[in-house]
Design an enzyme around this catalytic site. Structure first.
Site, short mmCIF file in Angstrom:
data_model
loop_
_atom_site.label_atom_id
_atom_site.label_comp_id
_atom_site.label_asym_id
_atom_site.label_seq_id
_atom_site.Cartn_x
_atom_site.Cartn_y
_atom_site.Cartn_z
CG ASP A 177 -2.10 0.96 1.08
OD1 ASP A 177 -3.08 0.68 0.37
OD2 ASP A 177 -2.01 2.04 1.69
CE1 TYR A 307 -5.31 6.56 -0.95
CE2 TYR A 307 -4.74 7.07 1.32
CZ TYR A 307 -5.08 6.15 0.35
OH TYR A 307 -5.17 4.82 0.68
CG HIS A 361 -4.32 -4.05 0.21
ND1 HIS A 361 -3.56 -3.67 -0.88
CD2 HIS A 361 -4.39 -2.95 1.01
CE1 HIS A 361 -3.20 -2.41 -0.75
NE2 HIS A 361 -3.68 -1.94 0.38
#
Length: 383
Positions: A177, A307, A361
C-alpha cells in the site's frame, strides 16, 4: 537525533467517551439484499459496534502492544513513533517495514517476531533482521505534519534519517500500500544505502516511461491497465475523495466512531482473502485494535494526507530513469490490481517475483508466515 522510549497510555476518560458515543450511535436502516454492494454491510457493522462496546478489551490489547519495544524520535521537525526490535542471529540485517492506509504499525505485530527471531519460528537464525516499524507521519502516535508537503517522497527521506540515527548506514525496505510507495522512493532516492526493496503491492501512482524509444504496451500490460481503470471506476471513490477533498470527510469520521469503523472496515472486507466472511481473514479484535488507534489518536484526517501529496508527486519515471536496487515482489491473490512483471521491470531491477497461494492486501496481518518466508528468501542472497 533525539530518541526516547514510548508506551501507549490511553486515558480512561477517552475510553469512556468512546463507549458513550457507541451507545448513542444513530443507525441506518438496511435495504434488503444490499449487503456490501454499496459500502459497509450494516448488519456486520452493528455486530462490530456491539463487539467494540461490550466485548473488546482495549486495556488488554494496549498491554500487549506495549510489549513491543516502542520509541519516539525527532527527525528534523517531525516526531516519528516506531518499533525497533533487534534481531536474534549471527548478523541481523536492518530492515524498515512501512504500513499503509487504512492500517497502522499494528499490521506488523505478528510479522515482527518472524523476521527478528526466525530460528524461534521455523526459520534460520542467519535470516534474522533488526526490524524497524515506523508509523507514517499523521498516523497513530506520529503527530501530523503542520504544513503541506509530506508525502511518500518526503517520508522516504525521514526513514533514511531515522535509520542513520539508529546506526544503520545500509538497510532493506519492505512495504505494501502506501508503504510500497515509501519503499520504492527509498530505493530511488537512496540507492547507495539500500540492500534491497521487497513489496507486496506496486504503488498505484507508479508510471514507467512510455516514450517512443520504449517497448510498446503488451497484452498483459494492457489487461492490467484495463483492470486498474475498472477498479478506479467501481471501487476508487475513497481514493478520489481522500486525495482531493479529504477534510470534509474527515470531520464526520473524526466525530463518529461508527462512521470511522464503517469507512475502515469496508476496505478490510473488500481487500482481504476470504469467502464472504471477513473474519476468515482477520479477527474482530485485530480489526478493532487498528480502528481504536485511529479513534484514540484522532488521526483519520491526517491519514488522508499521503493521498493528497501522492497526487502532487506520483512515482513517475522519465525515459532512462531506473531504480537499480534489487527488488522482490510477492503477489497475493486477493490483492488490488497488480501489474505483470514486465510492467515493473520497465523501471525496477526485479530479482524475485513470487505468486503467493493465499492472502490479500493486508498480507502482514492475513498471512504473516508466508510473507516472512518470502522476505527472508529475497534478502538471503543480498546479505
Amino acid at each position: 537525533m533525539h530518541i526516547e522510549p514510548f508506551n501507549i497510555a490511553i486515558a480512561q476518560d477517552a475510553l469512556d467517551d468512546l463507549h458513550n458515543r457507541l451507545r448513542r450511535t444513530r443507525r441506518l436502516i438496511a435495504i434488503d439484499g444490499q449487503g456490501w454492494s454499496e459500502g459497509v454491510d450494516l448488519e456486520f457493522l452493528d455486530r462490530l459496534l456491539d463487539h467494540w462496546l461490550n466485548h473488546f478489551d482495549w486495556p488488554t490489547r494496549q498491554a500487549q502492544l506495549n510489549r513491543l519495544p516502542q520509541y519516539r524520535a525527532t527527525v528534523g521537525e517531525q516526531q516519528i513513533h516506531f518499533i525497533h526490535q533487534p534481531g536474534t542471529g549471527p548478523a541481523p540485517m536492518p530492515l524498515v517495514l512501512t504500513h499503509g492506509w487504512p492500517g497502522s504499525f499494528v499490521e506488523m505485530e505478528k510479522l515482527i517476531p518472524l523476521l527478528a527471531d526466525p530460528a524461534s519460528h521455523g526459520g534460520e537464525a542467519e535470516d534474522a533482521f533488526h526490524v524497524v516499524v515506523p508509523s507514517l507521519p499523521g498516523y497513530t502516535f506520529s503527530p501530523a505534519p503542520l504544513h503541506k508537503g509530506t508525502g511518500p517522497f518526503e517520508v522516504a527521506g525521514l526513514w533514511a534519517e531515522l535509520m542513520t540515527g539508529l546506526g544503520y548506514p545500509r538497510f532493506g525496505a519492505q512495504g505494501g500500500d502506501l508503504g510500497a510507495g515509501v519503499s520504492s522512493w527509498l530505493g530511488r532516492r537512496f540507492a547507495e544505502r539500500l540492500t534491497g526493496i521487497h513489496l507486496n503491492y506496486i504503488p498505484g501512482s507508479y508510471r514507467p516511461s512510455l516514450g517512443p524509444d520504449q517497448p510498446t504496451v503488451n497484452a498483459q500490460e494492457q489487461a492490467f491497465l484495463d483492470r486498474s481503470a475498472h477498479f478506479a471506476e467501481t471501487q476508487g471513490a475513497y481514493a478520489k475523495v481522500q486525495g482531493t477533498k479529504p477534510q470534509s470527510l474527515a470531520v464526520g469520521l473524526n466525530d463518529s466512531p461508527a462512521g470511522l469503523a464503517a469507512w475502515i472496515v469496508e476496505k478490510f472486507q473488500a481487500w482481504t482473502d476470504h469467502d464472504s466472511n471477513l473474519e476468515q481473514a482477520i479477527e474482530l479484535d485485530a480489526l478493532l485494535t487498528n480502528i481504536s488507534l485511529y479513534w484514540f489518536t484522532g488521526c483519520i484526517g491526517s491519514s488522508f494526507r499521503p493521498y493528497v501529496e501522492g497526487r502532487a508527486r506520483p512515482l513517475a519515471f522519465a525515459a532512462g530513469e531506473r531504480v537499480t536496487v534489487p527488488m522482490g515482489v510477492a503477489l497475493f491473490p486477493a490483492e488490488l490490481p497488480m501489474p505483470p512483471r514486465s510492467w515493473v521491470e520497465r523501471s525496477f531491477n526485479v530479482q524475485r517475483w513470487t505468486s503467493m497461494p493465499k492472502g490479500g492486501h493486508f498480507a502482514a496481518m492475513e498471512q504473516p508466515q508466508l510473507l516472512a518466508e518470502d522476505i527472508r528468501a529475497f534478502f538471503r542472497p543480498l546479505r
